[in-house]
Write an enzyme that holds these catalytic residues in place. Structure first.
Site, PDB file in Angstrom:
ATOM      1  N   LYS A 161       0.834  -1.211   0.000  1.00 25.04           N
ATOM      2  CA  LYS A 161       0.000   0.000   0.000  1.00 25.04           C
ATOM      3  C   LYS A 161       0.863   1.253   0.000  1.00 25.04           C
ATOM      4  CE  LYS A 161      -1.569   1.588   4.112  1.00 25.04           C
ATOM      5  NZ  LYS A 161      -1.261   3.012   4.352  1.00 25.04           N
ATOM      6  N   ASN A 162       1.891   1.267   0.860  1.00 32.60           N
ATOM      7  CA  ASN A 162       2.701   2.481   1.000  1.00 32.60           C
ATOM      8  C   ASN A 162       3.617   2.731  -0.197  1.00 32.60           C
ATOM      9  OD1 ASN A 162       1.460   2.991   3.374  1.00 32.60           O
ATOM     10  ND2 ASN A 162       3.236   2.587   4.688  1.00 32.60           N
TER      11      ASN A 162
ATOM     12  N   ARG B 139      -4.162  10.333   5.217  1.00 37.14           N
ATOM     13  CA  ARG B 139      -3.080  11.301   5.307  1.00 37.14           C
ATOM     14  C   ARG B 139      -2.189  11.303   4.064  1.00 37.14           C
ATOM     15  NH1 ARG B 139       0.551  13.838   8.670  1.00 37.14           N
ATOM     16  NH2 ARG B 139       2.612  13.436   7.855  1.00 37.14           N
TER      17      ARG B 139
ATOM     18  N   CYS C 200      -4.480   8.052  10.321  1.00 40.18           N
ATOM     19  CA  CYS C 200      -4.408   7.358  11.610  1.00 40.18           C
ATOM     20  C   CYS C 200      -4.146   8.351  12.750  1.00 40.18           C
ATOM     21  CB  CYS C 200      -3.260   6.354  11.606  1.00 40.18           C
ATOM     22  SG  CYS C 200      -3.693   4.765  10.939  1.00 40.18           S
TER      23      CYS C 200
ATOM     24  N   ARG D 291       1.421  14.361  13.760  1.00 39.49           N
ATOM     25  CA  ARG D 291       1.793  14.151  12.358  1.00 39.49           C
ATOM     26  C   ARG D 291       1.679  15.397  11.486  1.00 39.49           C
ATOM     27  NH1 ARG D 291      -0.278   8.300  10.466  1.00 39.49           N
ATOM     28  NH2 ARG D 291       1.555   8.446   9.161  1.00 39.49           N
TER      29      ARG D 291
ATOM     30  N   ASP E 294       5.451   0.491  11.852  1.00 40.11           N
ATOM     31  CA  ASP E 294       4.221  -0.173  11.396  1.00 40.11           C
ATOM     32  C   ASP E 294       4.162  -1.652  11.801  1.00 40.11           C
ATOM     33  OD1 ASP E 294       3.394   2.185  10.322  1.00 40.11           O
ATOM     34  OD2 ASP E 294       3.690   1.627   8.222  1.00 40.11           O
TER      35      ASP E 294
ATOM     36  N   ARG F 198      -8.141  -0.576   5.514  1.00 40.33           N
ATOM     37  CA  ARG F 198      -7.319   0.454   4.855  1.00 40.33           C
ATOM     38  C   ARG F 198      -6.010  -0.149   4.361  1.00 40.33           C
ATOM     39  NH1 ARG F 198      -5.569   4.872   8.428  1.00 40.33           N
ATOM     40  NH2 ARG F 198      -4.418   5.251   6.526  1.00 40.33           N
TER      41      ARG F 198
END
Ligand code: UD1
Length: 422
Positions: free
Chosen positions: A22-23, A96, A120, A125, A310, A402
């Site tokens: 995903k990232n 985000r 999140c 952040r 994570d 997500r």
């Protein structure tokens, strides 16, 4: 609202195919804004964050098409004509990573209006580093009514920018922006996460001139325009770590297809210290739980190649049932222990002291109704449920959706008693 019900105590045995990251996929999708040519992304995971990014790009005028097969999802993106330069609050608040459109938009269109992000709830952040970096590249930035307004009507120009702290999406935003800036950009103290390197490879395939990948400095020679390309999204290293820990926790043996040890160097060495066996099979990783029980091992989260924040919540679930104690220190986010009270409700013995949590291993966990508070916390509760005696019901699983593709299906295929209930 969906919940996940788990009956724990079954060792996991079988194969799990690791999804695309995903990232990695999110910044890769944003690169389409840098060119009027089509970009094709292979191995895009089916996740709600990916759907949110698709929605945001569509609102900017990008044509997004999906081609789905049981094995893969390929995404075709074309930003031939941009119809808007505004990323509205309604989409940005959900995720985000929406801030990743800021750099590409201002580089290509000379302006961007991006709502300040949500995502999140694991700390304040801020995005100050993204903004300072864009200012260094010549953008004029103002904040008004919850929006960032960035202008560079004459285009961005290369500059040297040193990140005072490592930021993953900050590095990605500035790297994307700098590809179209005039002259050379040097980004110092950048993130070295594999997703950043994957993005740089894709940008270079599009015609960018980026060097220094995998080191703490990137040099980007600006070009006039970028082309389209076809790029395969790398495997999700957080999934690799999560399912390796699931296998270890349940006393099982699981083959992680598509996993690579170099994606999880520190997690792998810590798992070995805890007694877990990891065999590199080339295109897969075979994970075997220890025969005599897990050992407590201390962990500190750090930017890559250190232990990923994570994976911190999942490590805590693992250490909850290890022999001895484990000190877990979170250095990246200031509010990332929200899973602690939930794990304690299942019988874990955890005490938080500032940014460290002392986990004293217990003989076993007990199933309980628990609540997911963020993406990675939610999967740590699933892991705890897999080993707990009796039934665990995890609510607010929209957090899980997500970032984890078909999590119940993947775990069920290895024998877990897990189902989604309404
Ligand atoms: C990314 C990942 C997220 C991961 C995190 C850390 C994506 C889409 N998300 O998030 O899953 O948990 O990296 O590995 O890739 N900071 C500032 N100012 C800024 C930017 C960051 O102070 O402008 C701080 C943050 O508050 C945090 C630290 O820097 O304390 C690292 O954050 P960062 O690496 O930017 O995280 P993200 O890129 O948001």
């Amino acid at each position: 609202m969906d919940k996940i019900a788990i009956r724990g105590g079954i060792p996991l045995h079988g194969d799990i195919k690791i999804s695309g990251a995903k990232n990695a996929a999110l910044p890769l999708m944003a690169t389409c804004l840098l060119t009027d040519k089509p970009l094709h992304l292979v191995n895009v995971p089916k996740l709600s964050d990916i759907a949110s990014m698709s929605e945001l790009l569509s609102q900017l005028g990008v044509v997004v098409e999906l081609e789905t097969s049981p094995e893969h999802q390929t995404m075709h993106l074309c930003a031939k004509d941009l119809s808007s330069t505004t990323a509205a609050y309604d989409v940005v608040r959900k995720m985000r990573a929406s801030v990743l459109v800021l750099g590409p938009l201002v580089a290509r269109a000379g302006e961007a209006h991006v709502s300040l992000p949500g995502g999140c709830a694991i700390g304040t952040r801020p995005i100050d580093l993204h903004l300072k970096g864009l200012e260094a590249l010549g953008a004029e930035i103002t904040l008004k009514e919850g929006y960032v307004h960035a202008y560079a009507s004459k285009g961005l120009r290369g500059a040297t920018f040193t990140f005072p702290m490592v930021s993953v999406t900050g590095t990605e935003n500035l790297m994307m922006a700098a590809t179209l800036a005039k002259g050379q950009t040097r980004l110092i103290n950048v993130a070295r996460e594999p997703e950043v390197t994957d993005l740089a490879h894709c940008l270079n395939a599009m015609g960018a001139k980026i060097s220094g990948m995998g080191t703490d400095s990137l040099v980007i020679e600006g070009v006039n325009q970028l082309n389209g390309t076809t790029h395969q999204v790398i495997a999700d290293r957080i999934e690799v770590g999560t399912y390796a820990m699931a296998a270890a926790l349940t006393g099982g043996k699981v083959r992680l297809k598509g996993a690579r040890l170099d994606l999880v160097p520190t997690a792998a060495s810590l798992l070995l210290q805890a007694g877990v066996s990891l065999e590199d099979e080339g295109d897969a990783l075979l994970v075997k739980a220890p025969l005599t029980g897990l050992q407590g091992v201390d962990v500190m989260t750090e930017p890559f190649p250190g232990f990923a924040t994570d994976l911190q919540a999942q490590w805590m679930a693992l250490m909850s049932v290890a022999e001895g104690a484990s000190m877990i220190t979170e250095t990246i986010f200031e509010n990332r222990f929200m899973h602690v009270p939930e794990l304690c409700r299942m019988g874990a013995n955890i005490t938080v002291h500032g940014s460290s949590a002392l986990v004293r291993g217990v003989k076993g966990l007990k199933g309980a109704p628990v609540m997911a508070t963020d993406l990675r916390a939610s999967v740590s509760l699933v892991l705890a449920g897999l080993v707990a005696e009796g039934e665990t019901i995890v609510s607010r699983v929209y957090h899980l959706d997500r970032g984890y593709e078909r999590v119940e299906e993947k775990l069920r295929a290895c024998g877990a008693d897990i189902r989604r209930v309404r």
